[in-house]
Each structure stands twice: as C-alpha cells, then as structure tokens.
Scaffold this active site. Structure first.
Site, short mmCIF file in Angstrom:
data_model
loop_
_atom_site.label_atom_id
_atom_site.label_comp_id
_atom_site.label_asym_id
_atom_site.label_seq_id
_atom_site.Cartn_x
_atom_site.Cartn_y
_atom_site.Cartn_z
N ASN A 118 -29.26 69.79 -42.76
CA ASN A 118 -28.05 70.58 -42.49
C ASN A 118 -26.85 69.83 -43.06
OD1 ASN A 118 -25.97 72.12 -41.50
ND2 ASN A 118 -26.19 71.42 -39.38
N HIS A 152 -25.83 76.70 -33.65
CA HIS A 152 -25.56 75.26 -33.75
C HIS A 152 -24.40 74.93 -32.81
CE1 HIS A 152 -24.47 71.33 -35.28
NE2 HIS A 152 -25.65 71.28 -35.87
N GLU A 199 -21.94 73.12 -33.09
CA GLU A 199 -20.61 73.14 -33.71
C GLU A 199 -20.08 74.57 -33.83
OE1 GLU A 199 -21.64 70.81 -37.14
OE2 GLU A 199 -21.85 69.03 -35.86
N GLU A 201 -31.06 69.90 -29.74
CA GLU A 201 -30.06 68.95 -30.21
C GLU A 201 -29.08 68.62 -29.09
OE1 GLU A 201 -29.42 69.19 -34.70
OE2 GLU A 201 -28.29 70.86 -33.87
N SER A 244 -28.64 62.56 -34.72
CA SER A 244 -28.68 61.17 -35.19
C SER A 244 -30.06 60.72 -35.67
CB SER A 244 -28.17 60.22 -34.10
OG SER A 244 -26.79 60.47 -33.85
#
Ligand code: PEP
Length: 260
Positions: free
Chosen positions: A12, A100, A102, A170, A215
């Site tokens: 991504n 996602h 974000e 995530e 990460s």
C-alpha cells in the site's frame, strides 16, 4: 480446517510515489516475479495517477495484481473526487482496499459505508481487502477483540458462498509507528477473526485470507506470517522500496513452501 489459504502480500503506497519511482518499482518487480514463481499472491496499490504507469511497467504480469486504495460506495455519476469499482476494473484492478483506518479517520467512513464499498467491489468482480483494527485506547481498555469483531460484522458484505474477500487486521496504533503488537496478541486476534468467520460463513470460512498490517518490515515479516491464522501481510512504508518489499514476498513464499 483442511489447508492454509494461498497467502497474499499487499503493498500500500498510500499517497506516496513519483512517476520515476513507480516505473522502477514496477519494472523491477515484474522481472523478479517472472523469473521466480512465488507461492503467494502479490498485490500493489499505487495512488490513482500512477496506476496506468504501474500497469504498463508490470507489462500485464499476472503474478502481481493491481489494487485500488479505495472505491466509491456508488456507481458512476456526479461524485467529484471519487473512483467507482467499475472504473477500477477497467483500469486493470483485481483488488481494492476498503475501510483503511486512514480513510475511516480522514473521511469519517463508517462501517456501513465500508460495507457498501465492499459490496460494490464484489458486485463488480473485485476482491475487497477490508481493513479493521482497534485504536490504542480501545486496546488499553481491553476492548480490542470486541471492536474488531464489531467492525467485521458491520463492514463485510453479505457472505454468500464462494465470494472472495480478504480481511486485513491493522491495529491503528501500529500503522506507520514502528510499534508491533506482541506476537501472542496478533495470533489471538487472527484466531478470533477466524472463529468469527467460521460461525458466520461456515464451510468456506477457512478459505478467507486474514492478513496482518502495521509496521511490517523485512526484519519482522517472517515471525508474523509464521503464525497459524496469518495469511500474509499488508505493507505500507516498507512497500515503497522494491528490495524491502521483495524480501517480504520471498519470506512469505518460503513459509508457504514449507507447508505444501
Ligand atoms: C498500512 O498503511 O496499511 C500500513 C500497514 O502501513 P505501515 O506498514 O507503514 O505501518
């Protein structure tokens, strides 16, 4: 559960990359995947303006699939700034990220909106990679499992037999921070998601890929993907460098071969 699903490693790029870096990435990865048939699916999600360029650089290489970073919850029409699932298909996509963290944060996307997007993706033949994950505060309050189950319950399209969806776990606090959950925490969450899917989708729930993101680097990818219900990973920062990303792909390939 009979067999492990074929794993998936997804890059991504978020809102990063130039025409030059995208071309180099695409050409390098194309050569590598053509000369090494990997036992995993590889997906790349560039920003829309670089899409065509990556598509050309990959030279229609079937080993790497293009993925949108988002799709609209509606079809073509007066929705400035959005991209429809049908447009992504025409641009050569096979996958699309939805939900996602974000996007949930920057665009206030609710689970209902994510579900609508995932449903449109499935309707148009795309595989949605549905992202879920708890915040730091939710984990500290001991609510991580409950939050993630609730997100999955509300964000997944109605599961009719055979549809292909991917779930990306995530933890929000692990994205782009260099902070990784304990392996036991990752394992516990992936097992919990698998059990939830088995209850909801029954016989084919074992085929749904549950990937980890947050990460992931070349140095830690092996210990994460070795966990029982981790079927690959979603890589942000480390996916921008084609050497780092390739090293994660090779790790995944090696692990999968050891299970075949
Ligand atoms: C992501 O954006 O989905 C992600 C996991 O980012 P990073 O690998 O940089 O933490």
């Amino acid at each position: 559960m009979s067999k492990r699903p074929r794993p998936l490693v997804a890059a991504n790029w978020k809102m990063n990359g130039t025409r030059s870096s995208a071309r180099t990435w695409g050409e390098t990865m194309s050569v590598r995947t053509l000369s090494n048939a990997l036992e995993c699916d590889i997906v790349v999600s560039p920003p829309m303006p670089l899409f065509d360029l990556v598509f050309q650089a990959l030279a229609q290489n079937e080993a790497i699939s293009l993925c949108g970073q988002d799709c609209a919850s509606r079809g073509n029409g007066p929705h400035t700034g959005d991209t429809s699932a049908e447009m992504l298909v025409e641009a050569g996509c096979r996958y699309v990220l939805v939900g996602h963290s974000e996007r949930r944060r920057d665009h206030g996307e609710s689970n209902a909106v994510v579900k609508a997007k995932a449903t449109r993706a499935v309707t148009h033949g795309l595989v949605p990679i549905i992202c879920v994950g708890e915040s730091q505060a939710q984990r500290e309050a001991g609510r991580a499992t409950q939050v993630v189950r609730s997100q999955i319950g509300r964000s997944l399209p109605d599961l009719t037999s055979g549809i292909d969806v991917v779930i990306a776990y995530e933890p929000v606090w692990a994205i782009g921070t260099g902070r990784l959950p304990e392996l036991a925490e990752i394992s516990e969450m992936h097992d919990s998601i698998r059990n939830y899917l088995i209850r909801r989708a029954q016989t084919w729930a074992g085929d749904i890929r549950i990937i980890y993101g947050g990460s992931v680097k070349a140095i830690n990818a092996g210990k994460i993907m070795r966990l029982q219900n981790v079927n690959g990973c979603l890589v942000g920062g480390a996916s921008l460098d084609e050497d780092d990303f390739w090293s994660i792909c090779i790790t995944c390939d090696n692990l999968q071969r050891s299970h075949i």
